[in-house]
Motif scaffolding. Structure first.
Motif, PDB file in Angstrom:
ATOM      1  N   LEU A 120       1.005  -1.252   0.033  1.00 44.34           N
ATOM      2  CA  LEU A 120      -0.057  -0.073  -0.162  1.00 44.34           C
ATOM      3  C   LEU A 120       0.868   1.184  -0.088  1.00 44.34           C
ATOM      4  CD1 LEU A 120      -2.802  -1.031   2.583  1.00 44.34           C
ATOM      5  CD2 LEU A 120      -3.015  -0.406   0.040  1.00 44.34           C
ATOM      6  N   ALA A 121       2.236   1.020   0.421  1.00 43.09           N
ATOM      7  CA  ALA A 121       3.069   2.389   0.570  1.00 43.09           C
ATOM      8  C   ALA A 121       3.031   3.298  -0.666  1.00 43.09           C
ATOM      9  CB  ALA A 121       4.541   1.886   0.918  1.00 43.09           C
ATOM     10  N   PRO A 122       3.377   2.574  -1.854  1.00 45.14           N
ATOM     11  CA  PRO A 122       3.541   3.534  -3.030  1.00 45.14           C
ATOM     12  C   PRO A 122       1.944   4.035  -3.481  1.00 45.14           C
ATOM     13  CG  PRO A 122       4.350   1.541  -3.584  1.00 45.14           C
ATOM     14  CD  PRO A 122       3.817   1.189  -2.157  1.00 45.14           C
ATOM     15  N   ALA A 123       1.130   3.188  -3.183  1.00 45.35           N
ATOM     16  CA  ALA A 123      -0.429   4.006  -3.692  1.00 45.35           C
ATOM     17  C   ALA A 123      -0.553   5.162  -2.571  1.00 45.35           C
ATOM     18  CB  ALA A 123      -1.337   2.921  -3.364  1.00 45.35           C
ATOM     19  N   THR A 124      -0.079   5.059  -1.371  1.00 44.50           N
ATOM     20  CA  THR A 124      -0.131   6.063  -0.302  1.00 44.50           C
ATOM     21  C   THR A 124       0.420   7.260  -0.926  1.00 44.50           C
ATOM     22  OG1 THR A 124      -0.227   4.584   1.557  1.00 44.50           O
ATOM     23  CG2 THR A 124       0.575   6.907   1.985  1.00 44.50           C
ATOM     24  N   LEU A 125       1.806   7.163  -1.437  1.00 39.54           N
ATOM     25  CA  LEU A 125       2.550   8.484  -2.135  1.00 39.54           C
ATOM     26  C   LEU A 125       1.764   8.839  -3.255  1.00 39.54           C
ATOM     27  CD1 LEU A 125       6.067   7.002  -1.638  1.00 39.54           C
ATOM     28  CD2 LEU A 125       4.893   8.318  -0.146  1.00 39.54           C
ATOM     29  N   LEU A 126       1.400   8.214  -4.111  1.00 31.97           N
ATOM     30  CA  LEU A 126       0.394   8.578  -5.102  1.00 31.97           C
ATOM     31  C   LEU A 126      -0.694   9.293  -4.828  1.00 31.97           C
ATOM     32  CD1 LEU A 126       1.003   5.584  -7.668  1.00 31.97           C
ATOM     33  CD2 LEU A 126       2.147   7.951  -7.927  1.00 31.97           C
ATOM     34  N   ALA A 127      -1.374   8.869  -3.764  1.00 35.09           N
ATOM     35  CA  ALA A 127      -2.558   9.556  -3.359  1.00 35.09           C
ATOM     36  C   ALA A 127      -2.393  10.925  -2.800  1.00 35.09           C
ATOM     37  CB  ALA A 127      -3.447   8.621  -2.610  1.00 35.09           C
ATOM     38  N   VAL A 128      -1.280  10.935  -2.101  1.00 37.60           N
ATOM     39  CA  VAL A 128      -0.863  12.347  -1.494  1.00 37.60           C
ATOM     40  C   VAL A 128      -0.447  13.223  -2.569  1.00 37.60           C
ATOM     41  CG1 VAL A 128       0.807  13.644  -0.406  1.00 37.60           C
ATOM     42  CG2 VAL A 128      -0.133  11.508   0.482  1.00 37.60           C
ATOM     43  N   GLY A 129      -0.163  12.624  -3.586  1.00 39.81           N
ATOM     44  CA  GLY A 129       0.405  13.872  -4.838  1.00 39.81           C
ATOM     45  C   GLY A 129      -0.910  14.218  -5.393  1.00 39.81           C
ATOM     46  N   PHE A 130      -1.706  12.986  -5.952  1.00 48.76           N
ATOM     47  CA  PHE A 130      -2.647  13.496  -6.897  1.00 48.76           C
ATOM     48  C   PHE A 130      -3.968  14.066  -6.625  1.00 48.76           C
ATOM     49  CE2 PHE A 130      -0.658  10.720  -9.692  1.00 48.76           C
ATOM     50  CZ  PHE A 130      -1.290  11.038 -10.935  1.00 48.76           C
ATOM     51  N   VAL A 131      -4.023  14.243  -5.060  1.00 45.79           N
ATOM     52  CA  VAL A 131      -5.225  15.162  -4.279  1.00 45.79           C
ATOM     53  C   VAL A 131      -5.182  16.475  -4.718  1.00 45.79           C
ATOM     54  CG1 VAL A 131      -3.969  15.484  -2.273  1.00 45.79           C
ATOM     55  CG2 VAL A 131      -6.404  15.143  -2.280  1.00 45.79           C
ATOM     56  N   TYR A 132      -3.980  16.783  -5.130  1.00 44.86           N
ATOM     57  CA  TYR A 132      -3.606  18.493  -5.292  1.00 44.86           C
ATOM     58  C   TYR A 132      -3.687  18.857  -6.894  1.00 44.86           C
ATOM     59  CZ  TYR A 132      -2.993  18.860  -0.444  1.00 44.86           C
ATOM     60  OH  TYR A 132      -2.931  19.011   1.007  1.00 44.86           O
ATOM     61  N   ARG A 133      -3.861  17.514  -7.670  1.00 45.33           N
ATOM     62  CA  ARG A 133      -4.107  18.098  -9.137  1.00 45.33           C
ATOM     63  C   ARG A 133      -5.490  18.607  -9.433  1.00 45.33           C
ATOM     64  NH1 ARG A 133      -2.457  13.683 -13.511  1.00 45.33           N
ATOM     65  NH2 ARG A 133      -2.011  14.973 -15.268  1.00 45.33           N
ATOM     66  N   LEU A 134      -5.289  20.178  -9.268  1.00 42.16           N
ATOM     67  CA  LEU A 134      -6.618  21.030  -9.377  1.00 42.16           C
ATOM     68  C   LEU A 134      -6.455  21.955 -10.461  1.00 42.16           C
ATOM     69  CD1 LEU A 134      -6.527  21.896  -5.323  1.00 42.16           C
ATOM     70  CD2 LEU A 134      -7.812  19.975  -6.633  1.00 42.16           C
ATOM     71  N   PRO A 135      -7.589  22.269 -11.183  1.00 45.49           N
ATOM     72  CA  PRO A 135      -7.701  23.282 -11.915  1.00 45.49           C
ATOM     73  C   PRO A 135      -7.397  24.528 -11.540  1.00 45.49           C
ATOM     74  CG  PRO A 135      -9.678  21.955 -12.022  1.00 45.49           C
ATOM     75  CD  PRO A 135      -8.990  21.668 -10.736  1.00 45.49           C
ATOM     76  N   GLY A 136      -6.586  25.319 -12.173  1.00 39.33           N
ATOM     77  CA  GLY A 136      -6.202  26.643 -11.881  1.00 39.33           C
ATOM     78  C   GLY A 136      -4.891  26.675 -11.106  1.00 39.33           C
ATOM     79  N   GLN A 137      -4.350  25.602 -10.671  1.00 42.18           N
ATOM     80  CA  GLN A 137      -3.087  25.482  -9.605  1.00 42.18           C
ATOM     81  C   GLN A 137      -2.060  25.213 -10.682  1.00 42.18           C
ATOM     82  OE1 GLN A 137      -2.700  27.003  -6.855  1.00 42.18           O
ATOM     83  NE2 GLN A 137      -4.414  26.748  -5.825  1.00 42.18           N
ATOM     84  N   VAL A 138      -1.448  26.073 -11.499  1.00 43.70           N
ATOM     85  CA  VAL A 138      -0.608  25.547 -12.334  1.00 43.70           C
ATOM     86  C   VAL A 138       0.538  24.898 -12.028  1.00 43.70           C
ATOM     87  CG1 VAL A 138      -1.579  27.004 -14.359  1.00 43.70           C
ATOM     88  CG2 VAL A 138       0.307  27.821 -12.646  1.00 43.70           C
ATOM     89  N   THR A 139       1.279  25.465 -10.715  1.00 41.18           N
ATOM     90  CA  THR A 139       2.319  24.897 -10.332  1.00 41.18           C
ATOM     91  C   THR A 139       2.276  23.564  -9.756  1.00 41.18           C
ATOM     92  OG1 THR A 139       2.028  26.001  -8.095  1.00 41.18           O
ATOM     93  CG2 THR A 139       3.203  27.240  -9.837  1.00 41.18           C
ATOM     94  N   TRP A 140       1.097  23.003  -9.633  1.00 42.97           N
ATOM     95  CA  TRP A 140       0.777  21.647  -9.215  1.00 42.97           C
ATOM     96  C   TRP A 140       0.534  20.763 -10.351  1.00 42.97           C
ATOM     97  CZ3 TRP A 140      -2.951  22.818  -4.478  1.00 42.97           C
ATOM     98  CH2 TRP A 140      -2.363  23.481  -3.560  1.00 42.97           C
ATOM     99  N   ALA A 141       0.780  20.948 -11.621  1.00 43.31           N
ATOM    100  CA  ALA A 141       0.404  20.406 -12.620  1.00 43.31           C
ATOM    101  C   ALA A 141       1.844  19.861 -12.843  1.00 43.31           C
ATOM    102  CB  ALA A 141      -0.043  21.060 -13.758  1.00 43.31           C
ATOM    103  N   GLY A 142       1.598  19.011 -14.162  1.00 43.20           N
ATOM    104  CA  GLY A 142       3.080  18.300 -14.545  1.00 43.20           C
ATOM    105  C   GLY A 142       3.156  17.070 -13.985  1.00 43.20           C
ATOM    106  N   LEU A 143       4.753  17.155 -13.411  1.00 44.26           N
ATOM    107  CA  LEU A 143       5.443  16.057 -12.727  1.00 44.26           C
ATOM    108  C   LEU A 143       4.905  16.202 -11.204  1.00 44.26           C
ATOM    109  CD1 LEU A 143       8.725  15.872 -14.061  1.00 44.26           C
ATOM    110  CD2 LEU A 143       7.027  14.631 -14.824  1.00 44.26           C
ATOM    111  N   ALA A 144       4.112  17.275 -10.855  1.00 38.76           N
ATOM    112  CA  ALA A 144       4.129  17.362  -9.316  1.00 38.76           C
ATOM    113  C   ALA A 144       3.397  16.220  -8.626  1.00 38.76           C
ATOM    114  CB  ALA A 144       3.343  18.783  -9.255  1.00 38.76           C
ATOM    115  N   PRO A 145       2.174  15.762  -9.154  1.00 38.24           N
ATOM    116  CA  PRO A 145       1.541  14.647  -8.458  1.00 38.24           C
ATOM    117  C   PRO A 145       2.379  13.412  -8.202  1.00 38.24           C
ATOM    118  CG  PRO A 145       0.100  15.298 -10.259  1.00 38.24           C
ATOM    119  CD  PRO A 145       1.489  16.001 -10.459  1.00 38.24           C
ATOM    120  N   PHE A 146       3.558  13.190  -9.107  1.00 37.65           N
ATOM    121  CA  PHE A 146       4.286  12.000  -8.678  1.00 37.65           C
ATOM    122  C   PHE A 146       5.491  12.298  -7.887  1.00 37.65           C
ATOM    123  CE2 PHE A 146       2.298  11.540 -12.988  1.00 37.65           C
ATOM    124  CZ  PHE A 146       2.034  10.172 -12.891  1.00 37.65           C
TER     125      PHE A 146
END
Length: 292
Positions: free
Chosen positions: A127-153
């Motif tokens: 579950l550990a890798p899924a935890t890290l991905l979940a923490v990253g993808f929760v902030y993939r939000l419209p309008g937050q351009v600095t949180w796009a791209g590679l940021a979720p990973f």
């Protein structure tokens, strides 16, 4: 609106501190579990983590969950966020982090030699890798351009680097050199992620509204410190044989990285466009009055 960009930022303050603590601790705990998974896959360790490793994971994940309560308006109702699992990234994050923490705690409480204890250990490692991905993808939000791209990973890379450094001392002597090479490779990959963030930050700063204008004004120094603390220092310390310093540097860097993640956020949306137009108009009017 009698508001300027700086005044708006100062009035809000840095309210994301509980999120910084949560994200950093969860990334650390999930990173140790992910490192155990990688070491098991390549045959450096067994699949079942030791109780010492599990204790570290439980402590980090538990402290992360406790720190998250500071961001909830009504912590007693926090369980309601689970009602949208599968549809909401936030609900998915809570579910995965909770499941990983519960599995790690069970691995501590149950007999290590029994099937349930060993199974719980393997479960939280998976579950550990899924935890890290979940923490990253929760902030993939419209309008937050600095949180796009590679940021979720990025939490996956950050956590894996820290976790491998923690486990390095427990690896057999014959594979420790390969472990060091893998860590250095992860640090180089982290540099790519930092470069991507810096590029997006500079591009977005002229298009949208920085959430924290004072920190944005210091972005060059802040990102330079991030490179020094999270990449150069641990690399030099590791190559010099100072593993404890390298581990400490990467741990502190988790907090700095998440602080900059929130602190250098830039909103590009209708509200941001309106605020920029208002600020430009007020600046023009002020200049016109002074010229008279």
């Amino acid at each position: 609106k009698e508001v300027t960009l700086v005044a708006a930022s100062e009035s809000r303050g840095f309210h994301e501190l509980p999120l910084v603590l949560f994200a950093a601790m969860i990334t650390a705990g999930g990173g140790v579990g992910s490192a155990q998974l990688v070491c098991g896959l390549v045959g450096w360790t067994g699949w079942v983590p030791t109780r010492e490793v599990t204790f570290i994971v439980v402590t980090l994940l538990g402290m992360g969950l406790l720190s998250s309560l500071g961001h909830l308006g009504r912590p007693i109702r926090g369980h309601r966020a689970l009602h949208r699992v599968g549809r909401s990234p936030l609900s998915n994050e809570i579910a995965v982090v909770g499941a990983a923490t519960l599995a790690a705690l069970s691995a501590i409480l149950l007999p290590a030699e029994g099937p349930w204890g060993a199974g719980s250990g393997v479960a939280y490692v998976l579950l550990a890798p899924a935890t890290l991905l979940a923490v990253g993808f929760v902030y993939r939000l419209p309008g937050q351009v600095t949180w796009a791209g590679l940021a979720p990973f990025h939490p996956l890379v950050l956590g894996l680097g820290f976790g491998l450094m923690v486990l390095l001392g427990w690896l057999p002597e014959g594979v420790q050199a390969r472990g060091e090479f893998l860590i250095l490779s992860v640090l180089i990959l982290d540099g790519v992620f930092v470069w991507d963030r810096a590029k997006r930050t500079w591009e977005a700063s002229g298009e949208g509204i920085p959430v924290h204008t004072r920190l944005m004004a210091q972005r060059t120094s802040a990102l330079t410190l991030r490179v020094l603390l999270g990449i150069l220092l641990p690399a030099v310390a590791l190559l010099s044989g100072w593993r404890e310093l390298a581990t400490l540097s990467l741990f502190v860097n988790l907090f700095l990285d998440r602080f900059l993640f929130y602190g250098l956020a830039v909103r590009v949306n209708t509200e941001a466009a309106v605020m920029k137009a208002e600020l430009a108009l007020k600046t023009a009017l002020s200049s016109s009055r002074h010229s008279r």
